[in-house]
Each structure stands twice: as C-alpha cells, then as structure tokens.
Design an enzyme around this catalytic site. Structure first.
Site, PDB file in Angstrom:
ATOM      1  N   HIS A 115      -9.421   7.429   4.231  1.00 25.87           N
ATOM      2  CA  HIS A 115      -9.155   7.733   5.644  1.00 25.87           C
ATOM      3  C   HIS A 115      -8.545   9.110   5.893  1.00 25.87           C
ATOM      4  CE1 HIS A 115      -8.860   3.092   6.345  1.00 25.87           C
ATOM      5  NE2 HIS A 115     -10.052   3.499   5.942  1.00 25.87           N
ATOM      6  N   TYR A 155      -6.291  10.784   4.300  1.00 26.22           N
ATOM      7  CA  TYR A 155      -4.888  11.004   3.923  1.00 26.22           C
ATOM      8  C   TYR A 155      -4.835  11.857   2.652  1.00 26.22           C
ATOM      9  CZ  TYR A 155      -4.006   7.617   7.584  1.00 26.22           C
ATOM     10  OH  TYR A 155      -3.959   6.979   8.803  1.00 26.22           O
ATOM     11  N   GLY A 180      -9.053  -7.370   8.609  1.00 26.84           N
ATOM     12  CA  GLY A 180      -7.923  -6.743   9.268  1.00 26.84           C
ATOM     13  C   GLY A 180      -7.575  -7.426  10.568  1.00 26.84           C
ATOM     14  N   HIS A 219      -3.272   4.465  -1.376  1.00 27.66           N
ATOM     15  CA  HIS A 219      -4.117   4.773  -0.219  1.00 27.66           C
ATOM     16  C   HIS A 219      -4.834   6.097  -0.483  1.00 27.66           C
ATOM     17  CE1 HIS A 219      -5.858   4.671   3.620  1.00 27.66           C
ATOM     18  NE2 HIS A 219      -4.842   4.277   4.350  1.00 27.66           N
ATOM     19  N   ARG A 232      -7.563   2.404  -2.753  1.00 30.46           N
ATOM     20  CA  ARG A 232      -8.491   2.281  -1.625  1.00 30.46           C
ATOM     21  C   ARG A 232      -9.157   3.633  -1.376  1.00 30.46           C
ATOM     22  NH1 ARG A 232      -7.554   0.421   4.762  1.00 30.46           N
ATOM     23  NH2 ARG A 232      -9.095  -1.246   4.620  1.00 30.46           N
ATOM     24  N   GLN A 284       0.849  -1.194   0.000  1.00 28.79           N
ATOM     25  CA  GLN A 284       0.000   0.000   0.000  1.00 28.79           C
ATOM     26  C   GLN A 284       0.885   1.246   0.000  1.00 28.79           C
ATOM     27  OE1 GLN A 284      -2.320   1.649   3.423  1.00 28.79           O
ATOM     28  NE2 GLN A 284      -4.080   0.933   2.239  1.00 28.79           N
TER      29      GLN A 284
END
Length: 360
Positions: free
Chosen positions: A174, A176, A312, A171, A223, A92
C-alpha cells in the site's frame, strides 16, 4: 490449518484495519480495543491494525504504537482477550514512510528518496479535530538510518513477543515504507538500496530476514500489494518480476505466510498466471485479502492459490463472521453509519455490533 508452530482453527483471517481508538497521550492500546478484538477471536487468525514501530513511522493519528513500554502493556490486554477465547493474533508492524505529516510524526517524514506525491492521511485539522490532510514532503533516509530503521522493526517484533502476540506481519504493501523502496517511482537511490530489482527488494528482504532471525521465521509474515497503487500515481513496470524474485528469497525463511492485498484503491485484477507463478516459487502458506466473499474465498482455496482468506470490513459489522459463514446467516452490511465510524470515536460503530443468534 497448521504451519510450523502456528495451528489455526479455520482458514478465515481478520484483515488489518486502522480504527484509531487509542488512549492519549502516547497512542496506547486500551480495554475498548481488547473488547473489539476479543469479540472477533473466532477468526482463524487476527491481524491487528497497523502498529507504528517508531514515532517517525507513524502516519495516522491515534494509531496504536509498539515502541514504548506503555504500548506493550496496552497490547497485552488485547492478546490476553483474544487468547482467552482461543484465538490467535499477529500484530502488523508498520512504517508509513512518506505517507505522513509533521503534525502526526513530530518530524519530517522519511522515504527511500525525497519524492513527494499527492496523498492524504488521517491527522489533526487546523480548525481542530481530525480528518484527511495532505502529506508533508519527505526526505531520503541515509544509509545509517536504513540500518536504524531495520533495528526498529526488530525491536518492535521483540516488543510484540513481550506483549503476547503469536507473531508479526510486516506491512510491505500500500505504498508504505517497504513498498516505497520496492518501486522505481519512489526509489531513485544510487546506493545498494536503489536501482536494480535486487537492490530495490534489498530493504524488504533485510527487514524480513532480521526480524525472522530475532523471533523465528514461523512467527513472521509479510503483506505485499504488487497489483495495487496507493500513495503513488504510477504503475511500476518491474513490480511483478520483483515480487516473484523476492518471493523466491522469502521461501527460504519458512515464514508463517505471505499476504497478498488485492482489489483496493487503484488496482489491477490479479491474473491467474501470476498466481501460478507465485505458487511455483513460494510453497509456504499464502493469504489473500480484498473484497472476497465466502464463495470467492472458498474458490481460491479450492484452486490451491491461497491457504487463508482475510476479510476486512465484513468483520467490522459481523464480529461472528466465521459463524455466519458456517451457518449461512445473512451478513450485517457495511453501510454509511459503519463508514462514519471507521476512524476515531468510541464504542459506537466499534464494539456494538451484535452476534447473530445461531440455529438450534
């Protein structure tokens, strides 16, 4: 399951999880990490913990980068361990943007815009050791720096190929950096990377297209988390429409998969209508993750809304999760001890969970 050159043994993926166990200095992957991932190689696909693509992209201490030769060499231990057991593994690629602190990245964090919100990340404590610390205020990336950052993603993808990975996952979730460009509350730019939905998805699409051009679209995934608010405090009124419009563009790249992160932090339940709308515009593989059980995972696969289900925390305490699903073996729960060993440390709470004895 097969798509492009990616053929998987099953539809159970290991979701990316930060574990912060690199060698210092240099945030280098090591033999302990190789053992950890190798133990879990029966997953159809492993996605590694987030690997920062640059020093300024780093937001958590002791996370394994993928921008130095020493890190590439370290990652090769990991990919060799997984491949030796017949597994497949994507790395990732991570740029945290504003979700960082100067003591972690070595410089002021960057973002789409210079907007600070309350947020905490795992970093060095003033009294010594590591723990959760408040993020530093970010500065906005210049137009030139955006292009340099896209180039950093491309170089990290090339480094991943050198390290032996089967592909990369960007990524874009979330809160970021990629997510920061997509949302109105964190992107107040007035250039071609801000304002309209087309402009706010431009950075994500430019990164994905550039990486796909460099290593092949079938080796690239992304993602996203449109129903999750993390590293922010506001619901974006346009994020669902933006996501569907972006997915239609991503469909053209023939990616390995599109990964939806759900049911964590401050989240909304994903409505069935969205899943139907997404399937209508995105027909390549879709992965979902977020507190799925074996039963709920099988249910969403059966409905055709997903092709892969990522797990996870169950993979932390059950390295043989696939076998436990297959034979109906009870899972080792993620208790207090497991939570205490999420970040940092050594083998304890990392590689010392045993596999179950299989029925004869």
């Amino acid at each position: 399951m097969a798509h492009g050159d990616l053929s998987l043994a099953n539809r159970v993926a290991m979701a990316p999880m930060t574990r912060s166990r690199t060698d210092q200095p240099g945030d280098r992957p090591n033999a302990l990490m190789a053992e950890y991932y190798g133990q879990r190689a029966t997953a159809g696909l492993i996605i590694t913990e987030g690997a920062p693509i640059s020093a300024v992209g780093r937001g958590y201490s002791m996370t394994p980068g993928i921008y130095t030769q020493a890190q590439i060499v370290g990652w090769r231990q990991v990919t060799d361990a997984v491949h030796a057991k017949g597994g497949k593994i994507f790395v990732q690629l991570w740029h945290v943007g504003r979700r960082s602190h100067v003591s972690i990245s070595g410089e002021q964090p960057v973002s789409a815009s210079a907007i600070k919100v309350f947020d905490q990340v795992y970093g060095p404590l003033p009294e010594g050791g590591f723990g959760m610390i408040e993020t530093s205020a970010p500065r906005a990336l210049s137009s030139d720096e955006i292009q340099y950052t896209i180039a950093d993603f491309v170089q990290a993808a090339k480094n991943a190929m050198e390290a032996g990975f089967d592909g990369v996952e960007l990524h874009g979730a979330h809160g970021y950096l990629i997510d920061q460009f997509m949302r109105e509350s964190s992107n107040q730019r007035t250039d071609e990377y801000g304002g309209s939905r087309d402009n706010r998805m431009r950075f994500m699409l430019d990164v994905t297209r550039s990486v796909a051009a460099a290593i092949g679209g079938d080796k690239v995934a992304i993602r996203i988390s449109p129903f999750v608010i993390e590293g922010d405090n506001q619901v974006d009124p346009e994020i669902i429409e933006l996501t569907l419009e972006a997915a239609a563009e991503l469909q053209k790249l023939n990616l390995a998969y599109l990964h939806l992160s759900e049911n964590i932090s401050n989240c909304q339940e994903v409505p069935e209508q969205f899943r139907q709308q997404l399937r209508a515009v995105y027909r390549n593989p879709i992965m979902v993750a977020g507190k799925y059980t074996q039963e709920s995972g099988e249910a969403i696969l059966a409905k055709g809304y997903a092709d892969l289900v990522a797990y996870g925390q169950p993979f932390i305490t059950n390295p043989d999760l696939v076998s436990r699903f297959k034979y109906g073996i009870e899972l080792t729960p993620v208790g207090y001890d497991a939570h205490a060993a999420f970040y940092g440390g050594g083998a304890e709470g990392y590689t010392d969970y045993p596999a179950a004895e299989l029925p004869k």
